[in-house]
Design an enzyme around this catalytic site. Structure first.
Site, PDB file in Angstrom:
ATOM      1  N   SER A   1     -11.609  -1.373  -0.728  1.00 31.26           N
ATOM      2  CA  SER A   1     -10.225  -1.379   0.062  1.00 31.26           C
ATOM      3  C   SER A   1     -10.585  -1.766   1.434  1.00 31.26           C
ATOM      4  CB  SER A   1      -9.555  -0.045  -0.056  1.00 31.26           C
ATOM      5  OG  SER A   1      -8.947   0.117  -1.094  1.00 31.26           O
TER       6      SER A   1
ATOM      7  N   ASP B   1       0.981  -1.133   0.057  1.00 27.00           N
ATOM      8  CA  ASP B   1       0.001   0.007  -0.015  1.00 27.00           C
ATOM      9  C   ASP B   1       0.880   1.209  -0.064  1.00 27.00           C
ATOM     10  OD1 ASP B   1      -2.322   1.757   0.678  1.00 27.00           O
ATOM     11  OD2 ASP B   1      -3.239  -0.156   0.889  1.00 27.00           O
TER      12      ASP B   1
ATOM     13  N   HIS C   1      -3.843   6.102   2.839  1.00 27.82           N
ATOM     14  CA  HIS C   1      -4.524   4.789   2.900  1.00 27.82           C
ATOM     15  C   HIS C   1      -4.079   3.502   3.462  1.00 27.82           C
ATOM     16  CE1 HIS C   1      -6.148   1.525   0.245  1.00 27.82           C
ATOM     17  NE2 HIS C   1      -7.104   2.321  -0.168  1.00 27.82           N
TER      18      HIS C   1
ATOM     19  N   ASN D   1     -14.597  -0.526  -7.235  1.00 30.43           N
ATOM     20  CA  ASN D   1     -15.758   0.363  -6.674  1.00 30.43           C
ATOM     21  C   ASN D   1     -16.492   0.812  -7.777  1.00 30.43           C
ATOM     22  OD1 ASN D   1     -14.599  -0.093  -4.059  1.00 30.43           O
ATOM     23  ND2 ASN D   1     -13.015   1.937  -4.262  1.00 30.43           N
TER      24      ASN D   1
END
Length: 298
Positions: A237, A50, A83, A174
């Site tokens: 996520s 990430d 994130h 998404n």
């Protein structure tokens, strides 16, 4: 040679906020607290590929391994986006007294920084991250990102990890689409995750359909953020990090389970979704209590 594509962490809505009671609703919904008497994910290693991690966050300090920064090998994998810290908090935050608690509070997070401050990464760095995880004895890899195009090299790295016994959990995307799932979640060697909301329905933004292995809470999820803060985010996520935490709980009890066995256990133990028309065939939501019961029977 294939082109080295750019890939992004799945974009999601967000707002910063204070933490209300330390127990995010998603952690409760998947019944993690009911499992903590038996397993807290003790010493299971979760690689989070990430944007890095906030090493100073009070809720994460006790859950961190050194990890690696693939963008600058001489630096620690510090998070300059947020994130990665959010994902890590849901998996393994461990500060119930003053902060938040994640799904597997005694699991260890290995931050693998492949994404820059914009949340972008090259596929080649993702592959290096997967290879690093396999070499360093990581048990579960959380991949809260996706891309539309298939990559032979990425599939090769995923397959190698799978064959080495490493479980890869990936977000489906998404786009709110019925039959579309991002790579690498679309590969059968991964566990692909869709998002639900508080009422156990598929979140409107989540991809859905036969390619999804399991759903987990992904709408308005509060977790850790940069500079010791908290942030609410929505996206597949966020759902992915709940599933990675659940697998850490499972592996702490049954360390020899293979990726295929773990997928089977998840399939056998899902809660039916609220809006599923055909209950028999539809994919359900993560339920940790049922998951541990299914593992006993395997």
């Amino acid at each position: 040679m294939e082109k080295d594509c750019l890939i992004s962490v799945n974009p999601s809505s967000q707002k910063s906020l204070a933490l209300d009671n330390g127990m995010p609703w998603g952690v409760q919904q998947i019944k993690a607290p009911q499992a903590w008497g038996v397993t807290t994910g003790h010493r299971v290693k979760v690689g989070v590929i990430d944007t890095g991690i906030d090493f100073n966050h009070p809720d994460l300090r006790h859950s961190l391994l050194r990890g690696i920064n693939l963008l600058n090998r001489s630096k620690m994998p510090y998070d300059d986006n947020g994130h990665g810290t959010h994902i890590a908090g849901t998996i393994a935050a461990a500060n119930g007294m003053h902060g938040m608690i994640g799904v597997a509070p005694r699991a260890l997070i290995a931050p693998v920084k492949a994404f820059d401050h914009n949340g972008s990464a090259f596929v080649s760095d993702i592959i290096l991250g997967i290879e690093w995880c396999v070499r360093n004895g990581i048990d579960v890899i959380n991949m809260s990102f996706g891309m539309k195009n298939r990559s032979k090299a990425l599939l090769g790295a995923v397959t190698n990890a799978y064959n080495s016994g490493v479980i890869i959990v990936a977000s489906s995307g998404n786009d709110g689409k019925l039959r579309s799932v991002d790579y690498p979640a679309r590969y059968p060697q991964t566990i692909s995750v869709g998002a639900t909301n508080r009422s156990r329905r598929v979140a409107p933004f989540s991809n859905r359909g036969a390619h999804i292995d399991i759903y987990a809470p992904g709408e308005k999820i509060t977790s850790a953020w940069l500079r010791g803060n908290y942030n609410e985010m929505s996206g597949t996520s966020m759902a992915t990090s709940h599933v990675s935490g659940a697998i850490a709980l499972l592996l702490s009890l049954y360390p020899h389970l293979t990726p295929a066995e773990i997928k089977l256990i998840m399939k056998r133990s899902m809660q039916p979704l609220r809006n599923a028309k055909n209950r028999r065939s539809s994919t359900g939501e993560l339920d940790i209590v049922r998951m541990l019961q299914a593992a006993e029977k395997l």
